[in-house]
Scaffold this motif. Structure first.
Motif, PDB file in Angstrom:
ATOM      1  N   SER A 148       0.836  -1.207   0.000  1.00 50.72           N
ATOM      2  CA  SER A 148       0.000   0.000   0.000  1.00 50.72           C
ATOM      3  C   SER A 148       0.863   1.246   0.000  1.00 50.72           C
ATOM      4  O   SER A 148       0.551   2.232  -0.671  1.00 50.72           O
ATOM      5  CB  SER A 148      -0.910   0.023   1.218  1.00 50.72           C
ATOM      6  OG  SER A 148      -1.764  -1.078   1.217  1.00 50.72           O
ATOM      7  N   ASP A 185      -6.053  -0.703  -4.586  1.00 47.07           N
ATOM      8  CA  ASP A 185      -5.520  -1.265  -3.344  1.00 47.07           C
ATOM      9  C   ASP A 185      -6.522  -2.268  -2.783  1.00 47.07           C
ATOM     10  O   ASP A 185      -7.498  -1.890  -2.144  1.00 47.07           O
ATOM     11  CB  ASP A 185      -5.243  -0.163  -2.317  1.00 47.07           C
ATOM     12  CG  ASP A 185      -4.380  -0.686  -1.170  1.00 47.07           C
ATOM     13  OD1 ASP A 185      -4.120  -1.893  -1.127  1.00 47.07           O
ATOM     14  OD2 ASP A 185      -3.962   0.136  -0.332  1.00 47.07           O
ATOM     15  N   GLU A 186      -6.296  -3.522  -3.039  1.00 48.03           N
ATOM     16  CA  GLU A 186      -7.181  -4.601  -2.589  1.00 48.03           C
ATOM     17  C   GLU A 186      -8.650  -4.254  -2.798  1.00 48.03           C
ATOM     18  O   GLU A 186      -9.426  -4.238  -1.847  1.00 48.03           O
ATOM     19  CB  GLU A 186      -6.927  -4.913  -1.105  1.00 48.03           C
ATOM     20  CG  GLU A 186      -5.463  -5.143  -0.817  1.00 48.03           C
ATOM     21  CD  GLU A 186      -5.246  -5.794   0.534  1.00 48.03           C
ATOM     22  OE1 GLU A 186      -6.081  -6.605   0.938  1.00 48.03           O
ATOM     23  OE2 GLU A 186      -4.218  -5.492   1.173  1.00 48.03           O
TER      24      GLU A 186
HETATM   25 MG   LIG Z   1      -2.257  -2.486   2.322  1.00 49.13          MG
END
Ligand SMILES: [Mg+2]
Ligand SMILES: Nc1ncnc2c1ncn2[C@@H]1O[C@H](COP(=O)(O)OP(=O)(O)OP(=O)(O)O)[C@@H](O)[C@H]1O
Lengths: 356, 277
Positions: A43, A158-159
């Motif tokens: 991240s 991000d995910e």
């Molecule tokens: Mg992360």
């Protein structure tokens, strides 16, 4: 659309360095997936590309322009957050058009872009709703829609699917792949999910502890993992590791702890007696062959698609995966062999030793 | 099991009822005395409601006293203070919530310290500060003093509301093309309306009922606020309870109206649906 070059990036939070010199060249239109265990800095790297975190040292270049000191809004990049981060006080259309309104795009162009994106994502009936009146999957789509209306230079994810249930995740995964094929936009995608990484990526970047361990196509990482970390991280169930010693005579082989001798397909050029780790993927463990070694059956997990067997080979755990349902009736022990064509070998430092 | 739950519910409701009764009783008494004719006040003993009621106290207060002026002054002072403090504290609260800067720790500590002083100690120095500036005996002076005293707490209050808003939202806005200030104004501030309402309400009531500085900094009736005015009913020899209570009831009205206006925001959770859920 643009290429992204990352050169020698480090990141410090206070005195702690969490990224230790990341180098990565991403080509125009490429789909890059960042994988790695929690806390490895995925991240952080993504946020640095977006401009949400400052760069401690190194350079980030987007479309040939160094962006280290540019504010996020000047980088022309879209990002889909894990939390979706939809604006609660705006309806779906408002959420999707916010970036265009900030750029003072003409009204009819905005309407056109929003309805185009809504069409692609099946959001037309929801345009007047507030985010709180949407399901998780619908919110996810809105977040995607907000990113694509802008036609940015690159997409960062991000995910994005980690808050969805398994079925929806599968569906959105296919949708993201379809969108990427359609838009051809440079994308960087962070995930924990093996399958997402394998299916979406042009190239996977495997990270651990703030260091890139390997960059390559999904099958590269699967077939030729550069080290023990990548070998263990990619693939599910994970690769089996058997500690042993290298022995050169009579032929190249690894002697396991219990004395069993596993022949290698070629001479890896190691010093005899060197400590090594032998690796083999569960789906490559051959079961029930005559010859081979005797392994105890500890646990049988049928997945429907196949069967995962938890075996113990002279005290060392070994997982095997097979589609053959015959093993369900096997007794307390089963014969296994490790075909030399599928073996992986790692030296004492954990790095790959080529066997093919 | 079911019995326990029933008893629990009953106990819960009873506790609420007792709480409400205790909280509202003084207000009820205020109203009761305001409508009790003077001659019945002492003769009837302690009764829940007088045998007959009168509105004469209210009429007297409105027609024959300076109360309308006190009222106007109080509305001006409390309203301006509430608006100024809320505007400033939403900026300072946002800064404390989102930025890290040098001496932040000490700044917060200092703001806390200001809350620990007994205000009486500050009357003389404040008077000395304001009088050469011509700000004693003026509503502006009062607004400045109230603003100064309410700002630290209001800042902490606003900060806690900003802390409750996910950082993702303004980051998403900044990636969408907003500057930090635009993200603050267009994304964060609208979501903080409940906090803004709470702060407005808190500061308004604090300023509305403030007595010490209103008494010390203001002389004469022209710039007096309503709490000071109330004291006028206490004379050397007697207290005119009926008129005093009538004035008190009237003083409640603006506060009630104010809270009616902001209560929509107080109860509304605007951030619902912002993140996953
Ligand atoms: Mg992360
Ligand atoms: N603002 C911050 N201040 C201090 N340390 C931080 C900060 N943000 C992240 N870190 C640290 O940096 C490291 C990397 O964090 P990061 O969020 O990038 O991990 P990640 O790979 O995304 O993990 P996950 O898969 O759990 O999301 C972690 O050790 C984390 O504790």
């Amino acid at each position: 659309m643009a290429s992204i070059d990352i050169a020698g990036i480090t990141k410090n939070f206070g005195n702690i360095e969490v990224l230790h010199g990341i180098d990565l060249d991403i080509e125009d239109g490429e789909f890059i997936v960042l994988v790695g265990p929690s806390g490895c800095g995925k991240s952080t790297l993504l946020r640095m590309i977006a401009g949400l975190e400052e760069v401690s040292s190194g350079d980030i270049t987007i479309a040939g322009r160094r962006v280290n000191d540019l504010a996020p809004r000047d980088r022309d990049i879209a990002m889909v957050f894990q939390s979706y981060a939809l604006y609660p006080h705006m309806n779906v259309a408002g959420n999707m058009s916010y970036s265009l309104r900030l750029r003072r795009t003409a009204k009819d162009r905005i309407a056109q872009a929003v309805s185009g994106a809504a069409g692609k994502l099946g959001l037309e009936p929801l345009l007047d709703r507030r985010p709180k009146a949407l399901s998780g999957g619908q919110r996810q789509r809105v977040a995607m829609g907000r990113a694509i209306v802008r036609q940015p230079k690159a997409f960062l994810f991000d995910e994005p699917l980690s808050n969805l249930d398994a079925r929806l995740r599968e569906q959105m995964r296919a949708e993201i792949k379809r969108l990427h094929a359609e838009l051809g936009a440079t994308s960087i995608y962070v995930t924990h999910d093996q399958i997402e990484a394998m299916t979406l990526a042009d190239r996977i970047v495997a990270m651990q502890g703030g260091v890139v361990q390997q960059v390559g196509t999904p099958l590269d990482l699967y077939d030729r993992p550069a080290n023990l970390f990548v070998a263990g991280f990619i693939g599910s169930p994970g690769m089996n590791f058997l500690p042993g010693r290298y022995d050169a005579a009579p032929g190249p082989a690894v002697i396991l702890a219990d004395g069993a001798r596993i022949a290698l397909p070629l001479d890896p050029g190691l010093a005899p007696g060197a400590e090594v780790t032998l690796g083999i993927r569960p789906e490559h463990v051959a079961l029930g062959e005559s010859g081979g070694m005797e392994a105890g059956v500890d646990l049988i997990e049928p997945t429907g698609l196949g069967i995962i067997l938890h075996l113990s080979l002279q005290g060392v755990g070994l997982k095997a995966f097979t589609a053959d349902r015959g093993v369900l009736n096997s007794g307390p022990s089963i014969r296994v062999s490790l075909p030399s064509a599928h073996l992986h070998l790692f030296d004492s430092a954990g790095n790959r030793v080529a066997l093919r | 099991m079911r019995n326990f739950r029933l008893i629990g519910t009953v106990a819960h409701r009873l506790a609420l009822l007792v709480y409400i009764a205790v909280a509202l009783f003084p207000l009820y008494w205020l109203l009761k005395i305001a409508v009790t004719p003077d001659k019945l006040l002492y003769t009837e003993g302690v009764r829940l409601w007088p045998s007959h009621i009168t509105w004469s106290h209210f009429r007297f207060v409105i027609e024959n006293s300076d109360f309308p002026i006190f009222f106007r002054n109080s509305v001006i002072v409390s309203g301006s203070t509430a608006v100024v403090v809320t505007a400033l504290s939403s900026l300072s609260g946002y800064a404390l919530s989102r930025f890290s800067f040098r001496f932040k720790f000490w700044l917060v500590g200092l703001m806390l310290v200001t809350q620990m002083f007994p205000l009486v100690m500050l009357v003389a120095p404040i008077f000395k500060l304001l009088s050469p500036l011509g700000l004693t005996n003026s509503l502006t002076g009062l607004v400045i003093v109230y603003t100064a005293f309410n700002l630290p707490f209001a800042t902490f209050l606003m900060q806690s509301f900003f802390d409750g808003i996910p950082k993702d939202l303004e980051e998403a806005a900044m990636i969408d093309g907003a500057s930090q200030f635009t993200a603050f104004r267009e994304i964060i501030l609208p979501l903080t309306l409940p906090g803004i309402a709470a702060t407005l309400g808190f500061v308004f009531t604090a300023a509305w009922s403030e007595l010490l500085f209103a008494l010390m900094l203001i002389s004469g009736n022209d710039a007096a606020t309503f709490p000071v005015g109330l004291l006028g009913f206490v004379s050397k020899f007697a207290v005119d309870f009926g008129q005093m209570m009538a004035a008190g009831v009237l003083a409640l009205i603006p506060a009630c109206i104010f809270f009616l206006l902001i209560q929509r925001y107080l109860v509304q959770g605007l951030t619902a649906g912002a993140v996953k859920g």
